[in-house]
Design a protein around this motif. Structure first.
Motif, PDB file in Angstrom:
ATOM      1  N   UNK A  26       0.886  -1.106   0.348  1.00 54.92           N
ATOM      2  CA  UNK A  26       0.119  -0.166  -0.472  1.00 54.92           C
ATOM      3  C   UNK A  26       0.765   1.546   0.108  1.00 54.92           C
ATOM      4  N   UNK A  27       0.845   2.408  -0.780  1.00 54.90           N
ATOM      5  CA  UNK A  27       1.368   3.444  -0.992  1.00 54.90           C
ATOM      6  C   UNK A  27       1.540   4.119   0.515  1.00 54.90           C
ATOM      7  N   UNK A  28       2.699   4.541   0.547  1.00 56.85           N
ATOM      8  CA  UNK A  28       2.559   5.563   2.025  1.00 56.85           C
ATOM      9  C   UNK A  28       2.197   7.268   1.616  1.00 56.85           C
ATOM     10  N   UNK A  29       2.192   7.531   0.323  1.00 59.50           N
ATOM     11  CA  UNK A  29       2.006   8.953   0.170  1.00 59.50           C
ATOM     12  C   UNK A  29       1.128   9.234  -0.573  1.00 59.50           C
ATOM     13  N   UNK A  30       0.631  10.206  -1.484  1.00 65.14           N
ATOM     14  CA  UNK A  30      -0.220  10.157  -2.278  1.00 65.14           C
ATOM     15  C   UNK A  30       0.877  10.272  -3.556  1.00 65.14           C
ATOM     16  N   UNK A  31       0.399   9.501  -4.806  1.00 67.77           N
ATOM     17  CA  UNK A  31       1.330   8.855  -5.928  1.00 67.77           C
ATOM     18  C   UNK A  31       0.419   9.959  -7.142  1.00 67.77           C
ATOM     19  N   UNK A  32      -1.028  10.656  -6.978  1.00 67.76           N
ATOM     20  CA  UNK A  32      -0.478  11.045  -8.382  1.00 67.76           C
ATOM     21  C   UNK A  32      -0.301  11.748  -9.039  1.00 67.76           C
ATOM     22  N   UNK A  33       0.667  13.053  -7.860  1.00 60.92           N
ATOM     23  CA  UNK A  33       1.693  13.951  -9.012  1.00 60.92           C
ATOM     24  C   UNK A  33       2.531  13.370  -9.515  1.00 60.92           C
ATOM     25  N   UNK A  34       3.361  12.172  -8.963  1.00 61.43           N
ATOM     26  CA  UNK A  34       4.015  11.523  -9.651  1.00 61.43           C
ATOM     27  C   UNK A  34       3.883  10.894 -10.954  1.00 61.43           C
ATOM     28  N   UNK A  35       2.056  10.120 -10.709  1.00 61.18           N
ATOM     29  CA  UNK A  35       2.257   9.492 -11.767  1.00 61.18           C
ATOM     30  C   UNK A  35       2.183  10.252 -12.842  1.00 61.18           C
ATOM     31  N   UNK A  36       1.588  11.961 -12.690  1.00 59.18           N
ATOM     32  CA  UNK A  36       1.165  12.685 -14.251  1.00 59.18           C
ATOM     33  C   UNK A  36       2.680  13.358 -14.529  1.00 59.18           C
ATOM     34  N   UNK A  37       3.890  13.491 -13.931  1.00 61.90           N
ATOM     35  CA  UNK A  37       4.476  13.745 -14.265  1.00 61.90           C
ATOM     36  C   UNK A  37       5.742  12.613 -15.196  1.00 61.90           C
ATOM     37  N   UNK A  38       5.069  11.441 -15.140  1.00 60.27           N
ATOM     38  CA  UNK A  38       5.347   9.958 -15.645  1.00 60.27           C
ATOM     39  C   UNK A  38       5.079  10.591 -16.742  1.00 60.27           C
ATOM     40  N   UNK A  39       3.697  10.193 -16.534  1.00 63.19           N
ATOM     41  CA  UNK A  39       2.404  10.598 -18.265  1.00 63.19           C
ATOM     42  C   UNK A  39       3.080  11.940 -19.368  1.00 63.19           C
ATOM     43  N   UNK A  40       3.628  13.242 -18.760  1.00 67.77           N
ATOM     44  CA  UNK A  40       4.130  14.028 -18.925  1.00 67.77           C
ATOM     45  C   UNK A  40       5.217  13.403 -19.956  1.00 67.77           C
ATOM     46  N   UNK A  41       6.138  12.522 -18.738  1.00 67.04           N
ATOM     47  CA  UNK A  41       7.479  12.957 -19.353  1.00 67.04           C
ATOM     48  C   UNK A  41       7.946  11.615 -20.955  1.00 67.04           C
ATOM     49  N   UNK A  42       6.457  10.849 -21.276  1.00 65.58           N
ATOM     50  CA  UNK A  42       6.254   9.454 -21.748  1.00 65.58           C
ATOM     51  C   UNK A  42       5.233  11.048 -23.207  1.00 65.58           C
TER      52      UNK A  42
END
Length: 214
Positions: free
Chosen positions: A117-133
């Protein structure tokens, strides 16, 4: 880090080693089955729960990975010469605990594994990865002088996104295998950030060079 799998999640699973192929949960994998032993395997699983395990076989080291992904057959087309064309979809990941038998095809005792289970909200990290892609795809398209379109259904949930991005790292099976084995969504997304940033910077430099020479 404790494993989130339990002894109740252990089962026997037919195993299909594939050279430099890494399957991820939620991702499709088309296969053409022609070897006799794997035709036997497919006929057996089609009469059961339609599931088998995909493991990456490394031809350079001549060994099979211990962690793979379960594939479910969602469509099967039988060809006149007994070959089969099948479409599979990745399900849950597993770790091979032991080989049950090797003939006529490999069957392993496996346990299911999941991300912690994640220890923090990962949505911003996910958005960063998507933008890089998206940046990588845009630069690749420019270098190749042809449009490359990403699908509209990119997952929004961080774990599903991390699998989706990993499946697009073509030609990097060893890196894909490392990402598959991680049981931490944040670590997987962070590694993908590093890979995509490096790729983007490399493509950007090539794009500048191309523009300069034109």
């Amino acid at each position: 880090m404790a494993s989130s799998s339990s002894s109740s999640a252990v089962r026997e699973l037919p195993l299909f080693p594939l050279p430099e192929v890494v399957l991820f949960p939620g991702r499709p994998l088309p296969l053409q089955i022609f070897e006799f032993r794997y035709r036997i395997m497919m006929n057996t699983i089609l009469e059961g729960d339609r599931r088998f395990g995909v493991l990456m076989w490394d031809p350079n080291q001549n060994k099979v990975s211990a962690v793979g992904c379960c594939a479910e057959v969602i469509h099967c087309q039988r060809l006149p010469d007994d070959r089969m064309k099948i479409m599979t979809l990745g399900q849950q990941r597993f770790r091979v605990l032991d080989a049950v038998r090797e003939k006529p095809y490999l069957v392993g005792l496996v346990e299911w594994i999941e991300d912690e289970p994640p220890q923090k909200d990962l949505r911003s990290l996910g958005k960063e990865v998507e933008q890089l892609l998206r940046d990588v795809v845009r630069l690749s398209s420019k270098l190749m002088d042809q449009p490359i379109d990403l699908p509209d259904d990119i997952p929004s949930l961080p774990t599903e996104l991390s699998y989706w991005v990993a499946s697009y790292l073509y030609g990097a099976a060893t890196e894909q295998q490392t990402l598959l084995e991680l049981q931490d969504t944040a670590a997987r997304l962070e590694r993908e950030t590093e890979i995509l940033t490096s790729t983007r910077n490399h493509l950007a430099a090539r794009t500048v060079l191309k523009d300069t020479l034109q």
